[in-house]
Scaffold this active site. Sequence first.
Site, PDB file in Angstrom:
ATOM      1  N   ASN A   1       0.832  -1.195   0.000  1.00  0.00           N
ATOM      2  CA  ASN A   1       0.000   0.000   0.000  1.00  0.00           C
ATOM      3  C   ASN A   1       0.870   1.249   0.000  1.00  0.00           C
ATOM      4  OD1 ASN A   1      -1.884   2.021   0.493  1.00  0.00           O
ATOM      5  ND2 ASN A   1      -2.057   1.528   2.674  1.00  0.00           N
ATOM      6  N   CYS A   2       0.752   2.051  -1.052  1.00  0.00           N
ATOM      7  CA  CYS A   2       1.525   3.284  -1.146  1.00  0.00           C
ATOM      8  C   CYS A   2       1.288   4.195   0.055  1.00  0.00           C
ATOM      9  CB  CYS A   2       1.160   4.024  -2.445  1.00  0.00           C
ATOM     10  SG  CYS A   2       1.865   5.679  -2.604  1.00  0.00           S
ATOM     11  N   PHE A   3       0.022   4.278   0.513  1.00  0.00           N
ATOM     12  CA  PHE A   3      -0.284   5.202   1.589  1.00  0.00           C
ATOM     13  C   PHE A   3      -0.046   4.606   2.978  1.00  0.00           C
ATOM     14  CE2 PHE A   3      -2.066   7.524  -1.871  1.00  0.00           C
ATOM     15  CZ  PHE A   3      -1.959   8.849  -1.480  1.00  0.00           C
TER      16      PHE A   3
END
Length: 250
Positions: free
Chosen positions: A135-137
């Site tokens: 997950n990038c975030f």
Amino acid sequence: MWRLIPLLEANGDLQMAIDRWLLEQHLLRSHPSTIRFYTWSPLTISLGYHQHKYPEHWQNLVWQGEKINLVQRPTGGRAVLHQGDLTYTVVTSGLAGNRLEMYQKICEFLIQGWRSLGVELHYGTTGRGYIHNPNCFGTATGADLVLPDGTKFIGSAQLRRGGTILQHGSIRLQPDAELFAQVFPGETFTPVKLPQLDIEKIMTALLSAASRCFDTQFEERPLSQSEWEAIEAGVKLVKIPDFFKKSGIL
């Protein structure tokens, strides 16, 4: 004078084809520096160019009766769930400095624009450990922008070809907690606390800041019919899992 392409809602394959085309055309010196904003329809998970593995259940995700698409970005980084967000793209050249310095030169318009809207942002501090999180975030590196409480607000990714840079990023505006849990089970969801703002007001503030930061004016010009034809010719009508299997990656 930079080109401003009006706000566009489209599917992920087309949005990424537009960004790739803008990079290629600017590299060939046949197109000016460009800025644009866009949203994704249907909802999409974009994968970083080098993100060859991802949870199997992503291939069959459905939200409110509609299948969630998977698309591969031309840039690096991890997966981004595009729901309730606004994406920006900057394609330009002539910036000096190392990779992080170029990120910061481009991101300055985001910092100044959001400050004018009453939202303070600063850079994240996470190191290379982010590569283990799909997950990038889930993490915030020095190329990302976070809110005062530490919540990651804007995740950006970059591709450089010669002296030409494509940088695009997702601005989280109204993420849905239930959908987030479905896509990233077990991960902590942090809501974004923002003043009530519509997309037009946000774009106006960001463009005003971009004009100052890049010392330029913008000419708003939609994509022409011939440009659409060139872009659509570059859209790959294959699913991401099939692409990886045929490439021998999975």
